[in-house]
Design an enzyme around this catalytic site. Sequence first.
Site, PDB file in Angstrom:
ATOM      1  N   ARG A   1      -3.436   8.284   6.546  1.00  0.00           N
ATOM      2  CA  ARG A   1      -2.583   7.264   7.141  1.00  0.00           C
ATOM      3  C   ARG A   1      -3.234   5.920   6.980  1.00  0.00           C
ATOM      4  O   ARG A   1      -4.370   5.723   7.405  1.00  0.00           O
ATOM      5  CB  ARG A   1      -2.445   7.557   8.642  1.00  0.00           C
ATOM      6  CG  ARG A   1      -1.104   8.031   8.993  1.00  0.00           C
ATOM      7  CD  ARG A   1      -0.849   8.191  10.433  1.00  0.00           C
ATOM      8  NE  ARG A   1      -1.872   7.881  11.399  1.00  0.00           N
ATOM      9  CZ  ARG A   1      -1.631   7.811  12.694  1.00  0.00           C
ATOM     10  NH1 ARG A   1      -0.422   7.989  13.152  1.00  0.00           N
ATOM     11  NH2 ARG A   1      -2.587   7.555  13.538  1.00  0.00           N
TER      12      ARG A   1
ATOM     13  N   THR B   1      -0.594   0.058   8.329  1.00  0.00           N
ATOM     14  CA  THR B   1       0.861   0.315   8.312  1.00  0.00           C
ATOM     15  C   THR B   1       1.220   1.638   8.970  1.00  0.00           C
ATOM     16  O   THR B   1       2.391   1.870   9.286  1.00  0.00           O
ATOM     17  CB  THR B   1       1.360   0.369   6.860  1.00  0.00           C
ATOM     18  OG1 THR B   1       0.743   1.495   6.222  1.00  0.00           O
ATOM     19  CG2 THR B   1       1.000  -0.893   6.088  1.00  0.00           C
TER      20      THR B   1
ATOM     21  N   ASP C   1      -9.029  12.187  17.166  1.00  0.00           N
ATOM     22  CA  ASP C   1      -8.745  12.348  15.734  1.00  0.00           C
ATOM     23  C   ASP C   1      -9.221  13.728  15.300  1.00  0.00           C
ATOM     24  O   ASP C   1     -10.434  13.995  15.230  1.00  0.00           O
ATOM     25  CB  ASP C   1      -9.470  11.245  14.948  1.00  0.00           C
ATOM     26  CG  ASP C   1      -9.114  11.292  13.464  1.00  0.00           C
ATOM     27  OD1 ASP C   1      -9.149  12.400  12.874  1.00  0.00           O
ATOM     28  OD2 ASP C   1      -8.809  10.237  12.894  1.00  0.00           O
TER      29      ASP C   1
ATOM     30  N   ASP D   1     -11.746  13.939  12.332  1.00  0.00           N
ATOM     31  CA  ASP D   1     -13.108  13.526  12.697  1.00  0.00           C
ATOM     32  C   ASP D   1     -13.785  14.567  13.581  1.00  0.00           C
ATOM     33  O   ASP D   1     -14.986  14.835  13.444  1.00  0.00           O
ATOM     34  CB  ASP D   1     -13.071  12.173  13.419  1.00  0.00           C
ATOM     35  CG  ASP D   1     -12.863  11.029  12.447  1.00  0.00           C
ATOM     36  OD1 ASP D   1     -13.200  11.171  11.257  1.00  0.00           O
ATOM     37  OD2 ASP D   1     -12.345   9.977  12.882  1.00  0.00           O
TER      38      ASP D   1
HETATM   39  C1  PRP Z   1      -4.020  12.528  10.866  1.00  0.00           C
HETATM   40  C2  PRP Z   1      -3.481  13.919  11.121  1.00  0.00           C
HETATM   41  C3  PRP Z   1      -2.188  13.938  10.369  1.00  0.00           C
HETATM   42  C4  PRP Z   1      -1.712  12.513  10.511  1.00  0.00           C
HETATM   43  C5  PRP Z   1      -0.679  12.455  11.591  1.00  0.00           C
HETATM   44  O1  PRP Z   1      -4.639  12.483   9.632  1.00  0.00           O
HETATM   45  O2  PRP Z   1      -4.343  14.948  10.737  1.00  0.00           O
HETATM   46  O3  PRP Z   1      -2.319  14.273   9.009  1.00  0.00           O
HETATM   47  O4  PRP Z   1      -2.857  11.716  10.886  1.00  0.00           O
HETATM   48  O5  PRP Z   1      -0.159  11.173  11.682  1.00  0.00           O
HETATM   49  P1  PRP Z   1       1.340  10.814  11.312  1.00  0.00           P
HETATM   50  O6  PRP Z   1       2.203  11.885  11.918  1.00  0.00           O
HETATM   51  O7  PRP Z   1       1.523   9.488  11.978  1.00  0.00           O
HETATM   52  O8  PRP Z   1       1.446  10.743   9.831  1.00  0.00           O
HETATM   53  P2  PRP Z   1      -5.447  11.195   9.126  1.00  0.00           P
HETATM   54  O9  PRP Z   1      -4.557  10.251   8.412  1.00  0.00           O
HETATM   55  O10 PRP Z   1      -6.259  10.654  10.254  1.00  0.00           O
HETATM   56  O11 PRP Z   1      -6.380  11.822   8.003  1.00  0.00           O
HETATM   57  P3  PRP Z   1      -7.568  12.902   8.137  1.00  0.00           P
HETATM   58  O12 PRP Z   1      -6.922  14.235   8.458  1.00  0.00           O
HETATM   59  O13 PRP Z   1      -8.180  12.871   6.783  1.00  0.00           O
HETATM   60  O14 PRP Z   1      -8.498  12.450   9.231  1.00  0.00           O
END
Ligand code: PRP
Length: 209
Positions: free
Chosen positions: A104, A108, A200, A203
Site C-alpha cells: 500500500r 495514497t 501492522d 511487521d
Molecule cells: C497490509 C495488509 C494488506 C493491506 C490491507 O499490507 O497485509 O495487504 O495492507 O490494506 P488495504 O485493505 O487498505 O489494501 P501492507 O501494504 O502493509 O504490506 P505488507 O504486508 O508487505 O506489510
Amino acid sequence: MAAVHVMDHPLIQHKISYIRREEVGSKEFRQIVSEIGSLMCYEATRELKLQDVQIKTPICDMTAKELAGKKLAVIPILRAGLGMVEGVLDMIPAAKVGHIGLYRDPETLKPVEYYCKLPSDCDEREVFIVDPMLATGGSLIAAVELLKEKGVKHMRAMCIIAAPEGVKAFTEECPDVELYIGALDEKLNDHGCIVPGLGDAGDRIFGTK
Ligand code: PRP
C-alpha cells in the site's frame, strides 16, 4: 452482493484476541496467525463438494466420500498473507501456492503490484486468497482483479480482521467472491489502520520496523 462470513468459532475468536495484544512478540504472533489460517481454512472449506468413491478397508468394500471437482490453490498477498499459508497447507497439503506482491502506497493508500507468480493451472483451481488484514479493501480488490485477468473463475478470500470500510468496498467491487473474516472491527483511522486492529500484521509477523 458477495456473502460475508464472520467466523465466530471460539478458538478463532480466542486466538485473534490473543494476537491483538501489543506485548505479543513475532514468534508467537507468527505461530498463532498460522493456527488461525488453519482454523479459518477448516471453516471456509465447509461447502466443498464431496463425491462417492469405492474403497476397500481391511474389513470390507465400502462407498466412501472424497473431495470432488476442482483442485485447490492458496494465494497469499505478500507479505503478511504468507503468515497464513502454512496453516492452510496443514489442512490441504496438496494445494498449490501462488504469490501476489502488493504494497500500500503510504500516501495514497492505493495498492501497488510488485510480484505475481501463480500455479500454471490456476484458472482451473478453486483459489483461496489469504491476507490477515482487510483495511480499505484496495489490496484484496486488486488481487481479485489480477486473478480474474489470469482466468481464475472460482475464488474465496480469507482475512483475519477487517474494517467495515474494506468489507463494503470489497463486496461492492467483487460481488462474486465469498469473503471469510475472523473479526469485523470498528473503523479505519486517518492513516488507513484498522481500529482497534492488531497493528501492522506484516511487521509483526516478520519482526520488521
Ligand atoms: C497490509 C495488509 C494488506 C493491506 C490491507 O499490507 O497485509 O495487504 O495492507 O490494506 P488495504 O485493505 O487498505 O489494501 P501492507 O501494504 O502493509 O504490506 P505488507 O504486508 O508487505 O506489510
